[in-house]
Design a protein around this motif. Structure first.
Motif, short mmCIF file in Angstrom:
data_model
loop_
_atom_site.label_atom_id
_atom_site.label_comp_id
_atom_site.label_asym_id
_atom_site.label_seq_id
_atom_site.Cartn_x
_atom_site.Cartn_y
_atom_site.Cartn_z
N ALA A 238 0.83 -1.20 0.00
CA ALA A 238 0.00 0.00 0.00
C ALA A 238 0.87 1.25 0.00
CB ALA A 238 -0.92 0.00 1.22
N ALA A 239 2.00 1.18 0.67
CA ALA A 239 2.86 2.36 0.82
C ALA A 239 3.56 2.77 -0.47
CB ALA A 239 3.91 2.10 1.90
N VAL A 240 3.63 1.89 -1.48
CA VAL A 240 4.28 2.27 -2.73
C VAL A 240 3.31 2.85 -3.75
CG1 VAL A 240 6.13 0.58 -2.46
CG2 VAL A 240 4.08 -0.04 -3.75
N ALA A 241 2.03 2.89 -3.40
CA ALA A 241 1.05 3.52 -4.30
C ALA A 241 1.34 5.01 -4.38
CB ALA A 241 -0.37 3.29 -3.79
N GLU A 242 1.06 5.59 -5.54
CA GLU A 242 1.38 7.01 -5.74
C GLU A 242 0.67 7.89 -4.73
OE1 GLU A 242 1.14 10.43 -9.23
OE2 GLU A 242 0.83 8.31 -9.73
N LYS A 243 -0.60 7.64 -4.50
CA LYS A 243 -1.40 8.39 -3.53
C LYS A 243 -2.23 7.39 -2.73
CE LYS A 243 -0.86 12.90 -4.61
NZ LYS A 243 -0.50 13.95 -3.64
N PRO A 244 -1.70 6.83 -1.68
CA PRO A 244 -2.44 5.80 -0.94
C PRO A 244 -3.82 6.23 -0.50
CG PRO A 244 -0.16 5.87 -0.21
CD PRO A 244 -0.36 7.04 -1.13
N GLU A 245 -3.98 7.51 -0.16
CA GLU A 245 -5.30 7.95 0.30
C GLU A 245 -6.31 8.00 -0.83
OE1 GLU A 245 -3.17 11.68 -0.98
OE2 GLU A 245 -2.67 9.83 0.04
N ASP A 246 -5.84 7.99 -2.08
CA ASP A 246 -6.74 8.02 -3.23
C ASP A 246 -6.83 6.67 -3.93
OD1 ASP A 246 -7.39 10.69 -2.97
OD2 ASP A 246 -5.68 11.37 -4.13
N THR A 247 -6.18 5.66 -3.40
CA THR A 247 -6.16 4.34 -4.01
C THR A 247 -7.01 3.40 -3.18
OG1 THR A 247 -3.87 4.82 -4.63
CG2 THR A 247 -4.64 2.55 -4.90
N PRO A 248 -8.12 2.91 -3.70
CA PRO A 248 -9.01 2.09 -2.88
C PRO A 248 -8.32 0.94 -2.16
CG PRO A 248 -10.07 2.63 -4.95
CD PRO A 248 -8.66 3.13 -5.05
N MET A 249 -7.50 0.17 -2.87
CA MET A 249 -6.87 -0.98 -2.24
C MET A 249 -5.88 -0.55 -1.16
SD MET A 249 -6.17 -3.72 -5.27
CE MET A 249 -5.10 -2.61 -6.19
N ALA A 250 -5.12 0.50 -1.41
CA ALA A 250 -4.14 0.95 -0.42
C ALA A 250 -4.83 1.48 0.83
CB ALA A 250 -3.24 2.02 -1.05
N ARG A 251 -5.86 2.26 0.63
CA ARG A 251 -6.58 2.81 1.78
C ARG A 251 -7.24 1.69 2.58
NH1 ARG A 251 -11.84 5.69 2.20
NH2 ARG A 251 -11.71 7.15 3.93
N ALA A 252 -7.84 0.73 1.90
CA ALA A 252 -8.46 -0.40 2.59
C ALA A 252 -7.42 -1.20 3.37
CB ALA A 252 -9.17 -1.30 1.58
N ALA A 253 -6.22 -1.36 2.79
CA ALA A 253 -5.16 -2.11 3.48
C ALA A 253 -4.75 -1.43 4.77
CB ALA A 253 -3.96 -2.26 2.55
N LEU A 254 -4.61 -0.11 4.74
CA LEU A 254 -4.19 0.61 5.94
C LEU A 254 -5.29 0.59 7.01
CD1 LEU A 254 -2.28 3.64 4.38
CD2 LEU A 254 -1.36 1.50 5.28
N ILE A 255 -6.53 0.66 6.58
CA ILE A 255 -7.64 0.55 7.54
C ILE A 255 -7.67 -0.84 8.15
CG2 ILE A 255 -10.16 0.49 7.70
CD1 ILE A 255 -10.21 2.84 5.73
N TRP A 256 -7.44 -1.85 7.34
CA TRP A 256 -7.44 -3.23 7.85
C TRP A 256 -6.30 -3.45 8.83
CZ3 TRP A 256 -7.89 -8.08 4.17
CH2 TRP A 256 -8.36 -9.18 4.93
N SER A 257 -5.17 -2.77 8.61
CA SER A 257 -4.06 -2.91 9.55
C SER A 257 -4.45 -2.40 10.94
CB SER A 257 -2.82 -2.17 9.03
OG SER A 257 -2.94 -0.76 9.15
N THR A 258 -5.49 -1.59 11.00
CA THR A 258 -6.02 -1.13 12.28
C THR A 258 -7.07 -2.09 12.83
OG1 THR A 258 -5.75 1.16 11.52
CG2 THR A 258 -7.12 0.80 13.46
N SER A 259 -8.06 -2.41 12.01
CA SER A 259 -9.19 -3.21 12.49
C SER A 259 -8.81 -4.65 12.81
CB SER A 259 -10.32 -3.19 11.45
OG SER A 259 -9.92 -3.79 10.23
N VAL A 260 -7.69 -5.15 12.25
CA VAL A 260 -7.30 -6.53 12.51
C VAL A 260 -6.88 -6.73 13.96
CG1 VAL A 260 -4.82 -6.36 11.98
CG2 VAL A 260 -6.07 -8.48 11.48
N ILE A 261 -6.69 -5.67 14.71
CA ILE A 261 -6.40 -5.80 16.14
C ILE A 261 -7.55 -6.54 16.83
CG2 ILE A 261 -5.79 -4.55 18.25
CD1 ILE A 261 -3.80 -4.33 15.89
#
Length: 446
Positions: A379-402
Protein backbone atom coordinates in the motif's frame (compact mmCIF):
# COMPACT_ATOMS: atom_id res chain seq x y z
CA UNK A 1 6.34 16.23 16.16
CA UNK A 2 3.81 15.84 18.99
CA UNK A 3 1.88 13.22 17.00
CA UNK A 4 5.06 11.24 16.37
CA UNK A 5 5.92 11.34 20.07
CA UNK A 6 2.42 10.18 21.05
CA UNK A 7 2.58 7.33 18.53
CA UNK A 8 6.00 6.21 19.76
CA UNK A 9 4.94 6.34 23.42
CA UNK A 10 1.72 4.41 22.82
CA UNK A 11 3.44 1.60 20.91
CA UNK A 12 6.32 1.51 23.38
CA UNK A 13 3.88 1.22 26.29
CA UNK A 14 2.29 -2.00 25.02
CA UNK A 15 4.69 -4.43 26.78
CA UNK A 16 4.12 -2.56 30.04
CA UNK A 17 0.39 -3.32 29.89
CA UNK A 18 0.60 -7.11 29.97
CA UNK A 19 -1.24 -7.26 33.30
CA UNK A 20 -4.23 -5.51 31.68
CA UNK A 21 -4.85 -7.30 28.37
CA UNK A 22 -7.99 -5.32 27.48
CA UNK A 23 -6.16 -2.03 28.05
CA UNK A 24 -3.22 -3.32 25.98
CA UNK A 25 -5.48 -4.04 23.01
CA UNK A 26 -7.23 -0.69 23.38
CA UNK A 27 -3.94 1.22 23.34
CA UNK A 28 -2.75 -0.90 20.42
CA UNK A 29 -5.80 0.13 18.39
CA UNK A 30 -5.73 3.76 19.54
CA UNK A 31 -2.10 4.10 18.43
CA UNK A 32 -3.42 4.27 14.88
CA UNK A 33 -4.99 7.69 15.57
CA UNK A 34 -1.66 9.57 15.71
CA UNK A 35 -0.36 7.28 12.95
CA UNK A 36 -3.09 8.32 10.50
CA UNK A 37 -2.72 11.93 11.63
CA UNK A 38 0.93 11.77 10.54
CA UNK A 39 0.19 10.58 7.03
CA UNK A 40 0.22 13.15 4.24
CA UNK A 41 -3.09 14.16 2.68
CA UNK A 42 -4.03 15.74 -0.64
CA UNK A 43 -3.83 19.16 0.99
CA UNK A 44 -0.67 18.82 3.07
CA UNK A 45 2.55 16.92 3.54
CA UNK A 46 3.98 15.56 6.76
CA UNK A 47 6.43 17.95 8.40
CA UNK A 48 8.50 15.29 10.18
CA UNK A 49 12.15 15.32 9.21
CA UNK A 50 13.91 12.21 7.96
CA UNK A 51 15.96 12.16 11.15
CA UNK A 52 12.94 12.08 13.44
CA UNK A 53 11.09 9.57 11.29
CA UNK A 54 13.94 7.07 11.08
CA UNK A 55 15.06 7.68 14.64
CA UNK A 56 11.61 7.03 16.09
CA UNK A 57 11.10 3.94 13.93
CA UNK A 58 14.43 2.48 15.04
CA UNK A 59 14.20 3.36 18.73
CA UNK A 60 10.71 1.94 19.18
CA UNK A 61 11.77 -1.29 17.50
CA UNK A 62 14.89 -1.61 19.65
CA UNK A 63 12.84 -0.96 22.79
CA UNK A 64 10.28 -3.64 21.94
CA UNK A 65 12.73 -6.45 21.17
CA UNK A 66 13.85 -6.55 24.81
CA UNK A 67 10.37 -7.41 26.09
CA UNK A 68 8.99 -10.96 26.20
CA UNK A 69 6.29 -11.47 23.55
CA UNK A 70 2.85 -12.15 24.96
CA UNK A 71 0.55 -11.75 21.93
CA UNK A 72 2.08 -14.74 20.14
CA UNK A 73 4.38 -17.65 20.95
CA UNK A 74 5.70 -18.23 17.42
CA UNK A 75 9.02 -16.64 18.33
CA UNK A 76 9.85 -19.47 20.74
CA UNK A 77 9.29 -21.95 17.94
CA UNK A 78 11.68 -19.98 15.71
CA UNK A 79 14.43 -20.09 18.33
CA UNK A 80 13.87 -23.81 18.90
CA UNK A 81 14.01 -24.69 15.21
CA UNK A 82 17.23 -22.73 14.82
CA UNK A 83 18.77 -24.83 17.56
CA UNK A 84 17.55 -28.03 15.90
CA UNK A 85 19.10 -26.98 12.58
CA UNK A 86 22.45 -25.99 14.10
CA UNK A 87 22.53 -29.31 16.00
CA UNK A 88 22.59 -31.02 12.59
CA UNK A 89 19.03 -32.35 12.81
CA UNK A 90 16.13 -31.79 10.45
CA UNK A 91 13.18 -29.67 11.69
CA UNK A 92 11.12 -30.85 8.70
CA UNK A 93 11.35 -34.42 10.04
CA UNK A 94 11.47 -34.03 13.81
CA UNK A 95 8.63 -32.33 15.66
CA UNK A 96 9.70 -30.51 18.84
CA UNK A 97 8.35 -33.29 21.06
CA UNK A 98 10.44 -35.96 19.29
CA UNK A 99 12.57 -38.02 21.68
CA UNK A 100 15.65 -37.33 19.56
CA UNK A 101 15.42 -33.65 20.51
CA UNK A 102 15.10 -34.15 24.26
CA UNK A 103 18.69 -32.94 24.81
CA UNK A 104 17.75 -29.48 23.44
CA UNK A 105 14.94 -28.87 25.91
CA UNK A 106 15.40 -26.08 28.41
CA UNK A 107 13.30 -24.14 30.91
CA UNK A 108 12.99 -20.96 28.81
CA UNK A 109 12.18 -21.88 25.20
CA UNK A 110 10.85 -25.44 25.32
CA UNK A 111 7.79 -24.85 27.58
CA UNK A 112 6.49 -22.10 25.26
CA UNK A 113 6.68 -23.97 21.95
CA UNK A 114 3.33 -24.24 20.21
CA UNK A 115 2.01 -27.32 18.38
CA UNK A 116 5.00 -29.36 19.54
CA UNK A 117 3.72 -32.48 17.80
CA UNK A 118 3.99 -30.93 14.32
CA UNK A 119 7.24 -30.54 12.33
CA UNK A 120 8.14 -27.10 11.04
CA UNK A 121 5.85 -25.17 8.69
CA UNK A 122 8.55 -22.60 7.85
CA UNK A 123 10.56 -22.86 4.59
CA UNK A 124 14.38 -23.14 4.38
CA UNK A 125 15.46 -19.48 4.30
CA UNK A 126 13.50 -18.96 7.50
CA UNK A 127 15.42 -21.91 8.96
CA UNK A 128 18.73 -20.34 7.90
CA UNK A 129 17.83 -17.13 9.73
CA UNK A 130 16.78 -19.10 12.80
CA UNK A 131 20.05 -21.02 12.56
CA UNK A 132 22.06 -17.80 12.34
CA UNK A 133 20.61 -16.83 15.69
CA UNK A 134 21.35 -20.27 17.16
CA UNK A 135 24.98 -20.16 16.00
CA UNK A 136 25.55 -17.51 18.66
CA UNK A 137 23.37 -19.32 21.19
CA UNK A 138 20.81 -16.55 20.76
CA UNK A 139 17.35 -16.35 22.25
CA UNK A 140 14.20 -14.38 21.53
CA UNK A 141 15.82 -10.95 21.85
CA UNK A 142 18.76 -11.60 19.53
CA UNK A 143 16.54 -13.18 16.89
CA UNK A 144 14.30 -10.12 16.85
CA UNK A 145 17.35 -7.89 16.52
CA UNK A 146 18.30 -9.92 13.45
CA UNK A 147 14.79 -9.45 12.05
CA UNK A 148 14.94 -5.69 12.63
CA UNK A 149 18.36 -5.49 10.96
CA UNK A 150 17.12 -7.37 7.90
CA UNK A 151 13.96 -5.25 7.82
CA UNK A 152 15.90 -1.98 7.81
CA UNK A 153 18.34 -3.22 5.17
CA UNK A 154 15.51 -4.32 2.89
CA UNK A 155 13.67 -1.03 3.48
CA UNK A 156 16.78 0.84 2.35
CA UNK A 157 17.05 -1.31 -0.78
CA UNK A 158 13.38 -0.72 -1.59
CA UNK A 159 13.75 3.04 -1.11
CA UNK A 160 16.61 3.04 -3.64
CA UNK A 161 14.24 1.61 -6.26
CA UNK A 162 11.46 4.14 -5.64
CA UNK A 163 11.12 7.55 -7.30
CA UNK A 164 12.67 10.25 -5.11
CA UNK A 165 9.31 11.87 -4.38
CA UNK A 166 7.86 8.63 -3.00
CA UNK A 167 10.71 7.51 -0.76
CA UNK A 168 9.65 9.58 2.22
CA UNK A 169 6.04 8.48 1.79
CA UNK A 170 7.00 4.81 1.83
CA UNK A 171 9.10 5.12 4.98
CA UNK A 172 6.45 7.17 6.76
CA UNK A 173 3.60 4.76 5.96
CA UNK A 174 5.54 1.54 6.44
CA UNK A 175 8.07 2.19 9.20
CA UNK A 176 5.64 3.94 11.55
CA UNK A 177 2.70 1.56 11.13
CA UNK A 178 1.87 0.21 14.63
CA UNK A 179 0.93 -3.23 13.30
CA UNK A 180 4.22 -3.58 11.43
CA UNK A 181 6.28 -2.38 14.40
CA UNK A 182 4.54 -4.53 16.99
CA UNK A 183 4.28 -7.76 15.04
CA UNK A 184 7.94 -7.65 14.00
CA UNK A 185 9.81 -6.12 16.94
CA UNK A 186 7.70 -7.32 19.86
CA UNK A 187 5.95 -10.49 18.72
CA UNK A 188 8.89 -11.35 16.48
CA UNK A 189 7.19 -12.57 13.31
CA UNK A 190 9.52 -13.12 10.37
CA UNK A 191 6.99 -12.06 7.72
CA UNK A 192 8.74 -8.73 7.11
CA UNK A 193 11.70 -10.57 5.58
CA UNK A 194 9.40 -12.29 3.08
CA UNK A 195 7.11 -9.42 2.09
CA UNK A 196 9.89 -6.82 1.82
CA UNK A 197 12.02 -9.10 -0.35
CA UNK A 198 8.97 -9.81 -2.55
CA UNK A 199 8.33 -6.08 -2.95
CA UNK A 200 12.01 -5.43 -3.64
CA UNK A 201 11.99 -8.11 -6.33
CA UNK A 202 8.93 -6.56 -8.00
CA UNK A 203 10.52 -3.10 -7.96
CA UNK A 204 13.74 -4.51 -9.41
CA UNK A 205 11.68 -6.00 -12.22
CA UNK A 206 9.80 -2.73 -12.76
CA UNK A 207 13.10 -0.83 -12.95
CA UNK A 208 14.55 -3.34 -15.42
CA UNK A 209 17.34 -4.63 -13.23
CA UNK A 210 19.12 -7.91 -13.94
CA UNK A 211 16.60 -10.72 -14.43
CA UNK A 212 18.97 -13.13 -12.67
CA UNK A 213 19.03 -10.88 -9.63
CA UNK A 214 15.23 -10.48 -9.72
CA UNK A 215 14.84 -14.26 -9.81
CA UNK A 216 17.27 -14.70 -6.93
CA UNK A 217 15.46 -12.17 -4.73
CA UNK A 218 12.04 -13.65 -5.46
CA UNK A 219 13.33 -17.17 -4.87
CA UNK A 220 14.63 -16.16 -1.46
CA UNK A 221 11.29 -14.53 -0.65
CA UNK A 222 9.37 -17.67 -1.63
CA UNK A 223 11.74 -19.78 0.45
CA UNK A 224 11.11 -17.55 3.47
CA UNK A 225 7.32 -17.71 3.21
CA UNK A 226 5.51 -19.30 0.29
CA UNK A 227 3.31 -16.25 -0.35
CA UNK A 228 6.13 -14.74 -2.39
CA UNK A 229 5.16 -17.10 -5.21
CA UNK A 230 2.35 -14.67 -6.07
CA UNK A 231 4.96 -12.05 -6.99
CA UNK A 232 6.65 -14.49 -9.35
CA UNK A 233 3.33 -15.43 -10.97
CA UNK A 234 2.48 -11.76 -11.53
CA UNK A 235 5.82 -11.12 -13.22
CA UNK A 236 5.36 -14.11 -15.51
CA UNK A 237 1.83 -13.26 -16.63
CA UNK A 238 1.64 -9.45 -16.50
CA UNK A 239 2.42 -7.84 -19.89
CA UNK A 240 5.86 -6.25 -20.08
CA UNK A 241 9.42 -7.32 -20.92
CA UNK A 242 10.19 -10.33 -23.06
CA UNK A 243 9.26 -13.96 -22.62
CA UNK A 244 12.95 -14.82 -22.45
CA UNK A 245 13.49 -12.46 -19.51
CA UNK A 246 10.47 -13.90 -17.73
CA UNK A 247 11.77 -17.41 -18.33
CA UNK A 248 15.09 -16.46 -16.73
CA UNK A 249 13.33 -15.04 -13.68
CA UNK A 250 11.29 -18.22 -13.33
CA UNK A 251 14.32 -20.48 -13.80
CA UNK A 252 16.46 -18.64 -11.26
CA UNK A 253 13.60 -18.43 -8.74
CA UNK A 254 12.80 -22.13 -8.94
CA UNK A 255 16.50 -23.05 -8.81
CA UNK A 256 17.00 -20.83 -5.76
CA UNK A 257 14.06 -22.40 -3.93
CA UNK A 258 15.29 -25.88 -4.82
CA UNK A 259 18.83 -25.10 -3.68
CA UNK A 260 17.63 -23.84 -0.30
CA UNK A 261 15.80 -27.13 0.29
CA UNK A 262 18.88 -29.28 -0.38
CA UNK A 263 20.14 -29.26 3.25
CA UNK A 264 16.77 -30.70 4.29
CA UNK A 265 16.23 -33.09 1.38
CA UNK A 266 16.45 -36.17 3.60
CA UNK A 267 12.90 -35.36 4.71
CA UNK A 268 11.70 -36.47 1.28
CA UNK A 269 7.90 -36.31 0.98
CA UNK A 270 7.70 -35.04 4.57
CA UNK A 271 9.22 -31.69 3.61
CA UNK A 272 5.76 -30.14 3.49
CA UNK A 273 4.12 -32.32 6.14
CA UNK A 274 3.99 -29.58 8.77
CA UNK A 275 2.76 -26.97 6.33
CA UNK A 276 0.14 -29.41 5.05
CA UNK A 277 -1.23 -29.85 8.57
CA UNK A 278 -1.41 -26.07 8.95
CA UNK A 279 -3.18 -25.59 5.61
CA UNK A 280 -5.65 -28.39 6.27
CA UNK A 281 -6.73 -27.66 9.82
CA UNK A 282 -5.87 -24.15 11.05
CA UNK A 283 -8.69 -21.62 11.45
CA UNK A 284 -8.47 -18.22 13.09
CA UNK A 285 -10.14 -14.85 12.46
CA UNK A 286 -11.59 -16.02 9.14
CA UNK A 287 -13.97 -13.59 7.41
CA UNK A 288 -15.69 -14.74 4.21
CA UNK A 289 -14.48 -18.30 4.81
CA UNK A 290 -16.48 -18.24 8.04
CA UNK A 291 -19.60 -17.08 6.22
CA UNK A 292 -19.33 -19.79 3.56
CA UNK A 293 -18.55 -22.45 6.15
CA UNK A 294 -21.49 -21.45 8.38
CA UNK A 295 -23.93 -21.32 5.47
CA UNK A 296 -22.81 -24.75 4.27
CA UNK A 297 -23.11 -26.22 7.77
CA UNK A 298 -26.66 -24.84 8.01
CA UNK A 299 -27.65 -26.40 4.70
CA UNK A 300 -26.11 -29.75 5.67
CA UNK A 301 -27.95 -29.95 9.02
CA UNK A 302 -31.11 -32.06 9.10
CA UNK A 303 -34.29 -30.80 10.83
CA UNK A 304 -33.56 -33.04 13.83
CA UNK A 305 -30.13 -31.43 14.29
CA UNK A 306 -28.16 -34.34 12.80
CA UNK A 307 -25.31 -33.51 10.42
CA UNK A 308 -25.33 -34.89 6.90
CA UNK A 309 -22.61 -37.49 6.27
CA UNK A 310 -21.84 -38.85 2.80
CA UNK A 311 -20.65 -42.45 2.68
CA UNK A 312 -17.93 -42.94 0.10
CA UNK A 313 -15.90 -46.02 -0.93
CA UNK A 314 -12.83 -44.72 0.92
CA UNK A 315 -14.73 -43.66 4.04
CA UNK A 316 -17.20 -40.98 5.04
CA UNK A 317 -17.26 -37.27 4.30
CA UNK A 318 -18.67 -35.28 7.21
CA UNK A 319 -20.43 -31.96 6.90
CA UNK A 320 -17.56 -30.02 8.44
CA UNK A 321 -15.20 -31.46 5.83
CA UNK A 322 -17.59 -30.46 3.07
CA UNK A 323 -17.99 -26.98 4.51
CA UNK A 324 -14.23 -26.44 4.78
CA UNK A 325 -13.75 -27.68 1.21
CA UNK A 326 -16.42 -25.31 -0.08
CA UNK A 327 -14.82 -22.41 1.76
CA UNK A 328 -11.44 -23.16 0.23
CA UNK A 329 -13.02 -23.63 -3.21
CA UNK A 330 -14.52 -20.14 -2.98
CA UNK A 331 -11.10 -18.82 -1.95
CA UNK A 332 -9.54 -20.39 -5.05
CA UNK A 333 -12.27 -18.89 -7.24
CA UNK A 334 -11.83 -15.43 -5.71
CA UNK A 335 -8.06 -15.63 -6.08
CA UNK A 336 -8.42 -16.70 -9.72
CA UNK A 337 -10.66 -13.71 -10.47
CA UNK A 338 -8.28 -11.36 -8.65
CA UNK A 339 -5.33 -12.74 -10.57
CA UNK A 340 -7.04 -12.27 -13.94
CA UNK A 341 -7.96 -8.70 -12.94
CA UNK A 342 -4.37 -8.02 -11.85
CA UNK A 343 -2.75 -9.12 -15.11
CA UNK A 344 -5.38 -7.75 -17.50
CA UNK A 345 -6.58 -4.51 -15.86
CA UNK A 346 -4.12 -3.37 -13.16
CA UNK A 347 -1.05 -4.60 -15.07
CA UNK A 348 1.33 -3.35 -12.37
CA UNK A 349 2.78 -6.24 -10.35
CA UNK A 350 3.16 -4.43 -7.01
CA UNK A 351 -0.44 -3.23 -7.03
CA UNK A 352 -1.54 -6.61 -8.36
CA UNK A 353 0.16 -8.26 -5.38
CA UNK A 354 -1.80 -5.97 -3.05
CA UNK A 355 -5.06 -7.11 -4.67
CA UNK A 356 -4.10 -10.79 -4.57
CA UNK A 357 -2.95 -10.69 -0.96
CA UNK A 358 -6.02 -8.76 0.15
CA UNK A 359 -8.31 -11.21 -1.62
CA UNK A 360 -6.51 -14.18 -0.11
CA UNK A 361 -6.88 -12.76 3.40
CA UNK A 362 -10.58 -12.00 2.94
CA UNK A 363 -11.28 -15.62 1.99
CA UNK A 364 -8.57 -17.47 3.96
CA UNK A 365 -9.43 -19.75 6.91
CA UNK A 366 -6.59 -18.19 8.93
CA UNK A 367 -5.98 -14.42 9.14
CA UNK A 368 -3.54 -13.61 11.91
CA UNK A 369 -2.77 -9.91 12.44
CA UNK A 370 0.79 -10.31 11.15
CA UNK A 371 -0.61 -11.65 7.87
CA UNK A 372 -2.35 -8.31 7.32
CA UNK A 373 1.03 -6.59 7.80
CA UNK A 374 1.87 -7.97 4.33
CA UNK A 375 -0.47 -5.39 2.84
CA UNK A 376 1.20 -2.32 4.36
CA UNK A 377 4.42 -2.02 2.29
CA UNK A 378 2.52 -2.67 -0.95
CA UNK A 379 0.00 0.00 0.00
CA UNK A 380 2.86 2.36 0.82
CA UNK A 381 4.28 2.27 -2.73
CA UNK A 382 1.05 3.52 -4.30
CA UNK A 383 1.38 7.01 -5.74
CA UNK A 384 -1.40 8.39 -3.53
CA UNK A 385 -2.44 5.80 -0.94
CA UNK A 386 -5.30 7.95 0.30
CA UNK A 387 -6.74 8.02 -3.23
CA UNK A 388 -6.16 4.34 -4.01
CA UNK A 389 -9.01 2.09 -2.88
CA UNK A 390 -6.87 -0.98 -2.24
CA UNK A 391 -4.14 0.95 -0.42
CA UNK A 392 -6.58 2.81 1.78
CA UNK A 393 -8.46 -0.40 2.59
CA UNK A 394 -5.16 -2.11 3.48
CA UNK A 395 -4.19 0.61 5.94
CA UNK A 396 -7.64 0.55 7.54
CA UNK A 397 -7.44 -3.23 7.85
CA UNK A 398 -4.06 -2.91 9.55
CA UNK A 399 -6.02 -1.13 12.28
CA UNK A 400 -9.19 -3.21 12.49
CA UNK A 401 -7.30 -6.53 12.51
CA UNK A 402 -6.40 -5.80 16.14
CA UNK A 403 -9.89 -7.22 16.80
CA UNK A 404 -8.42 -10.63 16.00
CA UNK A 405 -6.65 -10.48 19.35
CA UNK A 406 -9.98 -10.81 21.10
CA UNK A 407 -9.23 -14.52 20.68
CA UNK A 408 -6.09 -14.00 22.78
CA UNK A 409 -8.17 -12.14 25.35
CA UNK A 410 -10.70 -14.98 25.45
CA UNK A 411 -7.98 -17.61 25.77
CA UNK A 412 -6.35 -15.72 28.62
CA UNK A 413 -9.67 -15.74 30.48
CA UNK A 414 -9.96 -19.51 30.19
CA UNK A 415 -12.08 -19.63 27.05
CA UNK A 416 -11.40 -20.95 23.56
CA UNK A 417 -9.07 -19.27 21.06
CA UNK A 418 -11.85 -17.81 18.94
CA UNK A 419 -12.43 -14.44 17.32
CA UNK A 420 -16.09 -13.45 17.68
CA UNK A 421 -18.07 -13.39 14.45
CA UNK A 422 -18.94 -9.73 14.90
CA UNK A 423 -15.22 -8.87 15.03
CA UNK A 424 -14.61 -10.69 11.76
CA UNK A 425 -17.60 -8.97 10.12
CA UNK A 426 -16.36 -5.55 11.27
CA UNK A 427 -12.98 -6.18 9.66
CA UNK A 428 -14.49 -7.32 6.38
CA UNK A 429 -17.11 -4.57 6.41
CA UNK A 430 -14.53 -1.82 6.91
CA UNK A 431 -12.40 -3.19 4.08
CA UNK A 432 -15.37 -3.28 1.69
CA UNK A 433 -16.49 0.19 2.82
CA UNK A 434 -13.03 1.63 2.12
CA UNK A 435 -12.98 0.00 -1.31
CA UNK A 436 -16.42 1.36 -2.16
CA UNK A 437 -15.93 4.92 -0.92
CA UNK A 438 -12.40 5.76 -2.07
CA UNK A 439 -12.09 7.70 -5.30
CA UNK A 440 -9.50 5.98 -7.45
CA UNK A 441 -6.85 7.99 -9.30
CA UNK A 442 -5.65 6.83 -12.73
CA UNK A 443 -2.08 5.99 -13.72
CA UNK A 444 -0.78 4.82 -10.38
CA UNK A 445 2.82 3.66 -10.63
CA UNK A 446 3.89 0.73 -8.52
Amino acid sequence: MIRLLILALMVSALPLLGAWPAVLLAIYALAFIPYFALLPTRESHSAISWTWLLGAALLVRIWLVFWPPILSDDLFRYVWEGRVFVAGLNPFVLAPNADELAFLRDSEIWPSINHSHIPTIYPPVAQFVFGLNALFDGGTTSLRLIFVAFELILTGLIVKELPALRRYQFCLIYLLNPLVITELAWSGHLDALAYLSALWGLLLWLNRRSVVFVGLVLGLSISTKFLGVMALALILLTPGRSLGQKAWVALVSVTTVGATYLPFAEAGPDLLAGFGTYAASWRSNDIFFRAIYSLSETVLTLPDGQKVVFDLPQGSLASDQISATLGKAFAVLAMSCAFVWSVTVIRRPAQGFLLLMGTLLLFAPTVHPWYVAWLVPFAAVAEKPEDTPMARAALIWSTSVILAYLAWLSYGNGGAWHTPSWAAWVQGGLVLFALATTRAKPHLNS
